[in-house]
Scaffold this motif. Structure first.
Motif, mmCIF file in Angstrom:
data_model
loop_
_atom_site.group_PDB
_atom_site.id
_atom_site.type_symbol
_atom_site.label_atom_id
_atom_site.label_comp_id
_atom_site.label_asym_id
_atom_site.label_seq_id
_atom_site.Cartn_x
_atom_site.Cartn_y
_atom_site.Cartn_z
ATOM 1 N N THR A 17 8.784 3.485 6.514
ATOM 2 C CA THR A 17 7.632 4.376 6.645
ATOM 3 C C THR A 17 6.658 4.249 5.474
ATOM 4 N N GLY A 18 7.101 3.680 4.366
ATOM 5 C CA GLY A 18 6.257 3.595 3.186
ATOM 6 C C GLY A 18 6.195 4.872 2.378
ATOM 7 N N ALA A 19 7.025 5.864 2.740
ATOM 8 C CA ALA A 19 6.972 7.157 2.061
ATOM 9 C C ALA A 19 7.769 7.140 0.767
ATOM 10 N N CYS A 20 7.297 7.946 -0.213
ATOM 11 C CA CYS A 20 7.991 8.104 -1.492
ATOM 12 C C CYS A 20 8.654 9.476 -1.555
ATOM 13 N N VAL A 21 9.867 9.529 -2.124
ATOM 14 C CA VAL A 21 10.630 10.768 -2.216
ATOM 15 C C VAL A 21 11.134 10.929 -3.650
ATOM 16 N N PRO A 22 10.833 12.051 -4.330
ATOM 17 C CA PRO A 22 11.372 12.250 -5.686
ATOM 18 C C PRO A 22 12.875 12.515 -5.633
ATOM 19 N N LEU A 23 13.609 11.998 -6.635
ATOM 20 C CA LEU A 23 15.051 12.203 -6.701
ATOM 21 C C LEU A 23 15.449 13.082 -7.877
ATOM 22 N N THR A 24 14.908 12.835 -9.064
ATOM 23 C CA THR A 24 15.206 13.668 -10.224
ATOM 24 C C THR A 24 14.137 13.431 -11.283
ATOM 25 N N THR A 25 14.048 14.342 -12.224
ATOM 26 C CA THR A 25 13.098 14.202 -13.332
ATOM 27 C C THR A 25 13.866 14.159 -14.647
ATOM 28 N N SER B 120 0.865 -1.181 0.000
ATOM 29 C CA SER B 120 0.000 0.000 0.000
ATOM 30 C C SER B 120 0.907 1.238 0.000
ATOM 31 N N ILE B 121 0.972 1.936 -1.135
ATOM 32 C CA ILE B 121 1.900 3.045 -1.305
ATOM 33 C C ILE B 121 1.149 4.281 -1.775
ATOM 34 N N ASP B 122 1.449 5.412 -1.141
ATOM 35 C CA ASP B 122 0.903 6.698 -1.560
ATOM 36 C C ASP B 122 1.905 7.346 -2.518
ATOM 37 N N PHE B 123 1.541 7.423 -3.792
ATOM 38 C CA PHE B 123 2.440 7.971 -4.799
ATOM 39 C C PHE B 123 2.257 9.476 -5.010
ATOM 40 N N SER C 77 4.097 12.565 -7.798
ATOM 41 C CA SER C 77 3.167 12.664 -8.929
ATOM 42 C C SER C 77 3.822 13.302 -10.153
ATOM 43 N N ALA C 78 4.842 14.139 -9.953
ATOM 44 C CA ALA C 78 5.526 14.773 -11.077
ATOM 45 C C ALA C 78 6.541 13.844 -11.724
ATOM 46 N N VAL C 79 6.780 12.702 -11.099
ATOM 47 C CA VAL C 79 7.802 11.772 -11.573
ATOM 48 C C VAL C 79 7.184 10.563 -12.272
ATOM 49 N N ILE C 80 6.070 10.058 -11.727
ATOM 50 C CA ILE C 80 5.417 8.885 -12.301
ATOM 51 C C ILE C 80 4.583 9.295 -13.517
ATOM 52 N N GLY C 81 3.901 8.345 -14.128
ATOM 53 C CA GLY C 81 3.069 8.653 -15.279
ATOM 54 C C GLY C 81 1.915 9.569 -14.926
ATOM 55 N N SER C 82 1.478 10.362 -15.872
ATOM 56 C CA SER C 82 0.375 11.293 -15.627
ATOM 57 C C SER C 82 -0.933 10.568 -15.349
ATOM 58 N N ASP C 83 -1.005 9.279 -15.710
ATOM 59 C CA ASP C 83 -2.211 8.492 -15.454
ATOM 60 C C ASP C 83 -2.182 7.803 -14.094
ATOM 61 N N GLY C 84 -1.154 8.083 -13.292
ATOM 62 C CA GLY C 84 -1.059 7.506 -11.951
ATOM 63 C C GLY C 84 -0.283 6.212 -11.877
ATOM 64 N N THR C 85 0.085 5.635 -13.023
ATOM 65 C CA THR C 85 0.927 4.444 -13.016
ATOM 66 C C THR C 85 2.387 4.855 -12.854
ATOM 67 N N ILE C 86 3.216 3.918 -12.422
ATOM 68 C CA ILE C 86 4.629 4.230 -12.239
ATOM 69 C C ILE C 86 5.277 4.555 -13.576
ATOM 70 N N CYS C 87 4.987 3.732 -14.570
ATOM 71 C CA CYS C 87 5.524 3.947 -15.915
ATOM 72 C C CYS C 87 4.436 3.555 -16.905
ATOM 73 N N SER C 88 3.788 4.540 -17.514
ATOM 74 C CA SER C 88 2.601 4.274 -18.318
ATOM 75 C C SER C 88 2.916 3.667 -19.673
ATOM 76 N N SER C 89 4.174 3.760 -20.118
ATOM 77 C CA SER C 89 4.617 3.061 -21.319
ATOM 78 C C SER C 89 6.101 2.769 -21.155
#
Length: 292
Positions: A143-151, A90-93, A97-109
């Protein structure tokens, strides 16, 4: 992955099929020299996509992570589980949100990748380093937390078949994208630094030369980068750059149409690299001991 503490090897593979293919989770027992195989409940015919580098292993806990193809799901297998049993995390992405796919998936393609860094957030406080659609982020196990590293941005292209490899001797993760060979080093903190790009694509490519990477089986401060699909050159990644070696390796690479025809793993404490090769649809297991 080969777990020298628990004397087991773990391999997750899957049929490539646009309509879904069966996944198989295989375990090798060093003490009995035998394999057992389970079909995960999530992989019994309805799972599309590939496996590639969307796997990670927590050596301290013996936990295997797998990222579902083009989804927002990361699964975990733990010691004591049947080979068919996995938990969905169970992960809160939303923080990435600025790093993963705009559709909410990790990598949409394209494809995603991940590796487990045991000290990513501090000593013993590990987590996953994950390549996503628009960048790289970290997930903290405690903690289950997500942290952006780079875009990054590739327009209509995708971050295809990335390499994400934990290098124990550097206590760092190597990340390289097969699109343009851009390469990063992720250290504890976490912190991320873009370094010299790879000399060839690292990952699975449909044609042309490419490479597989693996941690040094003696825990020295570099990773091995072995060219396949046309060449057998050997490189070492020292955390900053790729250095060509004066010898080649004996591991068979991909043949025409078989771009994912070998997987490799470091086998400690024996100081060897294990390869599972597919030659004309026949599997062969090989051990290679790199020069000292």
């Amino acid at each position: 992955h080969f777990d020298h503490q628990r004397k087991i090897g773990l391999f997750l593979g899957k049929e490539q099929a646009s309509t879904g293919g069966v996944a198989r989770f295989c375990r090798y027992d060093e003490l009995t020299n035998a394999w057992d195989v389970g079909i995960p409940l999530w992989g019994q015919g309805s799972e599309t996509g590939h496996i590639y580098d969307a796997n990670a292993y927590d050596v301290a806990r013996g936990e295997h992570y797998q990222q579902r193809h083009r989804s927002a799901t990361i699964r975990r297998w733990a010691p004591g589980y049947a080979l068919t049993q996995w938990d969905d995390l169970s992960i809160d992405f939303s923080p990435v949100s600025a790093v993963i796919g705009s559709d909410g998936t990790i990598c949409s393609s394209g494809e995603a990748g991940q590796a487990f860094h045991p000290n990513l957030f501090g000593p013993g406080d590990g987590g996953l380093v994950i390549t996503a659609m628009r960048g790289i982020f970290a997930w903290r196990r405690s903690t289950g937390a997500c942290v952006p590293l780079t875009t990054y941005s590739y327009g209509s292209a995708t971050p295809d078949t990335p390499c994400v490899e934990y290098v124990a001797g550097l206590n760092a993760v190597l990340v390289s994208l097969a699109n343009d060979n851009r390469t990063w080093r992720v250290d504890a903190g976490p912190s991320i630094t873009e370094v010299a790009g790879a000399p060839i694509p690292i990952g699975c490519r449909a044609s042309g030369n490419c490479a597989r990477t693996v941690d040094d089986p003696l825990g020295r401060g570099f990773a091995w980068c072995l060219e396949v699909n046309g060449s057998a050159r050997v490189w070492q990644w020292d955390g900053d750059s790729f250095n060509l070696q004066a010898y080649t390796h004996p591991i068979a690479g991909a043949q025409s149409g078989n771009q994912a025809a070998c997987v490799i793993a470091a086998v400690r404490p024996y100081g060897v690299i294990w390869a599972l090769e597919r030659i004309n649809n026949t599997l062969r297991s090989r051990l290679w001991k790199p020069p000292a």
